[in-house]
Design a protein around this motif. Structure first.
Motif, PDB file in Angstrom:
ATOM      1  N   ALA A 198       0.838  -1.207   0.000  1.00  0.00           N
ATOM      2  CA  ALA A 198       0.000   0.000   0.000  1.00  0.00           C
ATOM      3  C   ALA A 198       0.872   1.256   0.000  1.00  0.00           C
ATOM      4  N   ASP A 199       1.943   1.239   0.789  1.00  0.00           N
ATOM      5  CA  ASP A 199       2.864   2.382   0.827  1.00  0.00           C
ATOM      6  C   ASP A 199       3.516   2.616  -0.543  1.00  0.00           C
ATOM      7  N   GLY A 242       1.717   7.150  -6.433  1.00  0.00           N
ATOM      8  CA  GLY A 242       0.526   7.915  -6.802  1.00  0.00           C
ATOM      9  C   GLY A 242      -0.565   7.070  -7.423  1.00  0.00           C
ATOM     10  N   ILE A 243      -0.618   5.795  -7.047  1.00  0.00           N
ATOM     11  CA  ILE A 243      -1.615   4.872  -7.595  1.00  0.00           C
ATOM     12  C   ILE A 243      -2.594   4.489  -6.485  1.00  0.00           C
ATOM     13  N   SER A 244      -3.874   4.581  -6.760  1.00  0.00           N
ATOM     14  CA  SER A 244      -4.893   4.177  -5.793  1.00  0.00           C
ATOM     15  C   SER A 244      -4.812   2.666  -5.584  1.00  0.00           C
ATOM     16  N   GLU A 245      -5.048   2.225  -4.350  1.00  0.00           N
ATOM     17  CA  GLU A 245      -4.922   0.794  -4.026  1.00  0.00           C
ATOM     18  C   GLU A 245      -5.901  -0.083  -4.789  1.00  0.00           C
ATOM     19  N   ASP A 246      -6.977   0.488  -5.302  1.00  0.00           N
ATOM     20  CA  ASP A 246      -7.941  -0.310  -6.052  1.00  0.00           C
ATOM     21  C   ASP A 246      -7.632  -0.352  -7.551  1.00  0.00           C
ATOM     22  N   LYS A 272       3.791  -1.313 -15.903  1.00  0.00           N
ATOM     23  CA  LYS A 272       5.244  -1.418 -15.839  1.00  0.00           C
ATOM     24  C   LYS A 272       5.937  -0.060 -15.947  1.00  0.00           C
ATOM     25  N   GLU A 273       5.495   0.763 -16.872  1.00  0.00           N
ATOM     26  CA  GLU A 273       6.149   2.063 -17.075  1.00  0.00           C
ATOM     27  C   GLU A 273       6.075   2.909 -15.814  1.00  0.00           C
ATOM     28  N   GLU A 274       4.904   2.902 -15.135  1.00  0.00           N
ATOM     29  CA  GLU A 274       4.753   3.657 -13.884  1.00  0.00           C
ATOM     30  C   GLU A 274       5.683   3.107 -12.810  1.00  0.00           C
ATOM     31  N   ALA A 298      12.343   7.327  -6.869  1.00  0.00           N
ATOM     32  CA  ALA A 298      12.314   7.165  -5.410  1.00  0.00           C
ATOM     33  C   ALA A 298      13.443   6.243  -4.960  1.00  0.00           C
ATOM     34  N   PRO A 299      14.526   6.810  -4.423  1.00  0.00           N
ATOM     35  CA  PRO A 299      15.682   5.999  -4.026  1.00  0.00           C
ATOM     36  C   PRO A 299      15.329   4.840  -3.078  1.00  0.00           C
ATOM     37  N   HIS A 300      14.375   5.053  -2.158  1.00  0.00           N
ATOM     38  CA  HIS A 300      14.030   3.977  -1.225  1.00  0.00           C
ATOM     39  C   HIS A 300      13.358   2.806  -1.943  1.00  0.00           C
ATOM     40  N   LEU A 301      12.616   3.073  -3.012  1.00  0.00           N
ATOM     41  CA  LEU A 301      12.006   1.980  -3.784  1.00  0.00           C
ATOM     42  C   LEU A 301      13.064   1.279  -4.635  1.00  0.00           C
TER      43      LEU A 301
END
Length: 193
Positions: free
Chosen positions: A156-157, A163-167, A172-174, A182-185
């Protein structure tokens, strides 16, 4: 692995020049590497098909040291069984072998996305991501659901960060673009700091 095209003659003992050309493009392996893997595959799996039991035996030889319980085996098998027939043919096998060592950050993140996309629809929902994260966290010994690393919360985080809703489903591009920003990702998915 971004190209999901599978050579129709995936169970053929003979590699045509067209098969070689397509497999070279998809796998980034040399013709000789493809021919060597093809020979090994047919020697080890004379039916031209690798079932889940055979894959588990093969996986024992190639798995990461951290994956002591083979927790990712089912997941990996499902990802590489692109046509979902319960077996892996040579072409699916070759692509599985070739993506194990991505050449650059984009290729690495592409590989991670493919590992998450068990359904093969080119999109990852929060459950697919949580399943992948659960297996990954188990391997590294951080699978305690009571802490902040619970796979569902972490998934979820990640969706929130991208910036994607959980539903919704993540494409792939996103995923690649978001992880690169995002360095942590990037670090979480093994792409470095």
């Amino acid at each position: 692995m971004g190209n999901n095209a599978i050579v129709k003659a995936g169970t053929s003992k003979v590699l045509t020049s067209q098969d070689i050309a397509l497999l070279k493009r998809q796998s980034r392996l040399s013709e000789q590497e493809i021919r060597n893997l093809h020979e090994t595959f047919w020697n080890d799996f004379p039916t031209g098909r690798l079932d889940k039991k055979g894959f588990m035996k093969y996986y024992e030889d190639i798995k990461d040291e951290k994956d002591r319980t083979s927790i990712l085996c089912d997941h990996v098998f499902a990802v590489f069984d692109k046509n979902h027939d319960g077996t892996i043919d040579f072409n699916e096998f070759l692509l599985a072998v070739s993506v194990g060592t991505p050449h650059d950050l984009d290729s690495h993140l592409d590989y991670v996305f493919e590992m998450c996309d068990v359904s093969g629809d080119g999109k990852v929902d929060i459950n697919e991501l949580a399943t992948f994260l659960s297996a990954s966290l188990t391997i590294v010994g951080k699978a305690d659901e009571n802490d902040n690393l619970g796979p569902r919360k972490l998934a979820a985080d990640i969706f929130n960060t991208l910036g994607i809703s959980e539903d919704k489903k993540l494409i792939k591009e996103e995923f690649i673009k978001g992880c690169k920003r995002a360095p942590h990702l990037r670090e979480l998915f093994g792409g470095g700091k």
